[in-house]
Design a protein around this motif. Structure first.
Motif, PDB file in Angstrom:
ATOM      1  N   ARG A 199       0.791  -1.264  -0.608  1.00 24.20           N
ATOM      2  CA  ARG A 199       0.411   0.064  -0.023  1.00 24.20           C
ATOM      3  C   ARG A 199       0.778   1.389  -0.088  1.00 24.20           C
ATOM      4  O   ARG A 199       0.490   2.510  -0.795  1.00 24.20           O
ATOM      5  CB  ARG A 199      -0.585   0.433   1.244  1.00 24.20           C
TER       6      ARG A 199
ATOM      7  N   ALA B 185       0.678   4.482  -2.340  1.00 29.43           N
ATOM      8  CA  ALA B 185       0.517   6.025  -1.992  1.00 29.43           C
ATOM      9  C   ALA B 185       1.032   6.660  -2.571  1.00 29.43           C
ATOM     10  O   ALA B 185       0.981   7.579  -2.510  1.00 29.43           O
ATOM     11  CB  ALA B 185      -0.157   6.227  -0.308  1.00 29.43           C
TER      12      ALA B 185
ATOM     13  N   LEU C  36     -10.085   0.569   5.765  1.00 27.90           N
ATOM     14  CA  LEU C  36      -8.850   2.120   5.947  1.00 27.90           C
ATOM     15  C   LEU C  36      -7.857   1.748   5.426  1.00 27.90           C
ATOM     16  O   LEU C  36      -6.930   0.670   5.505  1.00 27.90           O
ATOM     17  CB  LEU C  36      -8.654   2.778   7.288  1.00 27.90           C
ATOM     18  N   ASP C  37      -6.825   2.399   4.355  1.00 27.93           N
ATOM     19  CA  ASP C  37      -5.003   2.718   3.384  1.00 27.93           C
ATOM     20  C   ASP C  37      -4.494   3.072   4.769  1.00 27.93           C
ATOM     21  O   ASP C  37      -4.463   4.170   4.257  1.00 27.93           O
ATOM     22  CB  ASP C  37      -5.941   2.451   2.514  1.00 27.93           C
ATOM     23  N   PRO C  38      -3.989   2.707   5.532  1.00 24.70           N
ATOM     24  CA  PRO C  38      -3.420   3.714   6.739  1.00 24.70           C
ATOM     25  C   PRO C  38      -2.151   4.122   6.227  1.00 24.70           C
ATOM     26  O   PRO C  38      -1.616   4.959   6.380  1.00 24.70           O
ATOM     27  CB  PRO C  38      -3.160   2.581   7.595  1.00 24.70           C
ATOM     28  N   ALA C  39      -1.448   3.590   4.437  1.00 25.47           N
ATOM     29  CA  ALA C  39      -0.838   4.367   4.525  1.00 25.47           C
ATOM     30  C   ALA C  39      -0.812   5.363   3.190  1.00 25.47           C
ATOM     31  O   ALA C  39      -0.018   6.223   3.256  1.00 25.47           O
ATOM     32  CB  ALA C  39       0.594   2.548   3.201  1.00 25.47           C
ATOM     33  N   LEU C  40      -2.274   5.550   2.880  1.00 26.26           N
ATOM     34  CA  LEU C  40      -2.264   6.424   2.133  1.00 26.26           C
ATOM     35  C   LEU C  40      -3.013   7.448   3.263  1.00 26.26           C
ATOM     36  O   LEU C  40      -2.065   8.375   2.383  1.00 26.26           O
ATOM     37  CB  LEU C  40      -3.675   5.861   1.140  1.00 26.26           C
TER      38      LEU C  40
END
Lengths: 395, 395
Positions: free
Chosen positions: A157, A161, B138-142
């Motif tokens: 990810r 990102a 959720l995409d925490p890296a984004l």
């Protein structure tokens, strides 16, 4: 040449960097399940040093096949592209249980205590990959709870990102493990998807080029599930492909797809390749399944060979399940030897072919623990090098 | 009494623990989107101390409503219980963009640099919750990439992995913020689901009892989406409920469900409550929508009051969107005052009602960064206290 390399592999692994081992070493468990969804590979690695100066020693390797029901659910989810949220949550737990069991069995076999493992670097199961969207599914908290280890997971990810494709990530490890001062090398991994990493002789990490060449075993495995549903799920020793004839028009239609003309960075996924194959055979009328197997193997071999032909290289070092397919191997050996390129297995250089991807994720996870980036922007297309993954603490 | 408490809240927040502030303080952004899926609340908190000795000061609060398309997709996904993997990945990105924008706007409003924030503690969007299975998406890296901050996320899984329900988690923060040496207190939060935390006077964390009482606003919101699709998505000032009459049989059928007789720990989710309501009205024949609104509000109020009645308490401290619903408030005030129990808003004690859940996750995330557990096993049913969440490094 093979013999002497085999000798080295029996002695010690990654000898060239053992001299860095003055720094305290850490044990990391790399855990990988690829797009072929055959199971979980665990590589227990002793790592010394940091970042690109890491060296690694394999302490143990274990493969745990997925239970058939999990494997079937992964394939049906991936092919339909749709899932109930309850099944998604349950599948995450089942995958995580498999990872935990694989790690615990690997530790028991190697006689290593979970308390001595700094972290499990777990890839998770790819359920979807269409950059910049990607889902590697795993419950890291469950894996942590069932092993007693911290977990690093969800590596792709952060690269997405940062504008990258989230793949391939293994080139970071390829560079650490296989770079050579005077030889140009290509690392070829044939899993569900096949990919190559080109390492320039004496080059820096910025010189690395890597991309998915196209299908690995995924089309042949797909045909096995379809035409041999009670079988092992793959064409053992290419028995069926050997009996078949190449369907030339299908072969050509497949390789004319724009994917094969895209310059790197490029990455693909098994459902896309299977769909392209099904599309390519649509106008064939009745064909023998064996011919489909033969055509699939030719597509894999030639798309790999065409990709390799783009680079000046001295050696191609092969790993992954496809390296055991005699037809792929013979085709590549014929095409490469005619160009004076050596085709080797990574085992010949002391890196277990089956364990290589798991070893790679152990290195990626260690970089994350050290707060160091491990994507290769020249490879993924990311705007910058970033730290990959999320860290779930030791429970 | 209200006046003096309001005065305190205007001066300084959480004064009782300010004396611990000798230790260096850290800025944490708590980010929360609840089951009502109205948007993302961000609370910027200055935290001193560690674990149960933490004290917190609110530096800023910002609420960003979800764009209607995201909200609709969350509801349609939750009600159908099924999703395409491509849409799942895209929804994760859209949610993460909303979180990032909410955090960035909160920082800009408060004049705080992202570089000064130690981490965002992000709850994620609940897509599924049926213990031990739970998905906070959720995409925490984004989120990390778009804010420049580290992220702590996915808090519920570790508790589930330890045998707990993964919910409620806010009681850890309730204990830190609201425990009192001589008063028994109940914290009541009315979001999509309503939950209470009972804090024994002078009690320890082990004495805490907390659980989901049942529906909060979720049924009324569901009716708004159905009967007023172009409206704000909720029954503003209970206008429709005020015009309706209680459907007594539906009301009784609903509250006879076994959920309301289960001893804690217990947690539920909005789709289950909405389905139970739809089931309860099935045999009603034609009814006025306003009567449905009135019945929903009565169900919420009485299930909360019944739960409160199980405990000896001096004060009930209310927060969440439902605290603004005049019918719920009046019903609870009537029922509680007859028992000499004070009904307050958390704002009266200096903790913004709208920000309370986001503040709670800031405290939970800080515990994770400190390597400290933050589930309350007596509340969730977990076998032991565990560190919650995964840490995605600052990019």
């Amino acid at each position: 040449m093979r013999l002497s390399l085999n000798y080295i592999s029996n002695c010690i692994i990654f000898t060239s960097r053992e001299k860095n081992m003055k720094k305290s070493n850490r044990i990391i468990a790399g855990a990988m399940s690829g797009t072929s969804a055959d199971g979980v590979d665990v590589a227990l690695i002793s790592i010394t040093g940091h970042g690109l100066a890491m060296s690694a020693r394999l302490l143990g390797h274990h493969q745990l096949p997925y239970e058939p029901s999990i494997r079937e659910q992964i394939f049906s989810t991936r092919s339909s592209g749709i899932i109930g949220l309850d099944n998604l949550a349950k599948l995450g737990k089942a995958i995580s249980h498999s990872y935990a069991r694989a790690v615990n069995e690997a530790l028991a076999q190697a006689g290593i205590e979970a308390g001595d493992v700094e972290a499990i670097a777990a890839h998770g199961q790819t359920l979807f990959h269409d950059p910049p969207h990607t889902i590697q599914w795993l419950d890291p908290a469950l894996l942590a709870a069932e092993t007693g280890c911290a977990v690093v997971s969800d590596f792709r990810r952060a690269d997405c990102a940062a504008g990258g494709q989230g793949a391939p990530l293994v080139p970071f490890a390829d560079y650490i493990l296989f770079r050579h001062p005077t030889k140009n090398r290509i690392l070829l991994n044939i899993g569900g998807i096949a990919n190559i990493t080109w390492l320039k002789a004496g080059g820096s990490i910025e010189d690395v080029i890597a991309f998915d060449t196209g299908p690995g075993n995924c089309i042949s495995d797909h045909l096995s599930r379809k035409h041999d549903p009670t079988g092992p799920g793959y064409d053992l020793d290419a028995q069926r492909a050997k009996k078949g004839q190449l369907l030339e028009q299908c072969f050509e239609r497949f390789l004319q797809h724009s994917y094969f003309w895209q310059p790197p960075p490029r990455s693909t996924d098994t459902p896309a390749m299977i769909a392209l194959f099904d599309e390519s055979i649509r106008s064939e009328g009745h064909v023998s399944p064996d011919d489909l197997f033969a055509t699939a193997i030719s597509i894999t071999s030639i798309s790999i060979a065409n990709s390799i032909a783009m680079f000046q290289t001295d050696e191609v070092i092969c790993s992954g399940g496809g390296a055991k397919n005699p037809l792929i191997w013979q085709t590549l050996e014929f095409l490469l030897n005619s160009r004076q390129i050596s085709l080797l297995k990574s085992d010949d250089l002391g890196v277990s072919s089956d364990a290589k991807e798991a070893i790679a994720f152990a290195l990626l996870g260690t970089a994350t623990l050290d707060g160091l980036p491990s994507n290769v922007p020249s490879v993924t297309g990311a705007r910058r090098a970033v730290i990959l993954g999320s860290i779930t603490p030791k429970p």
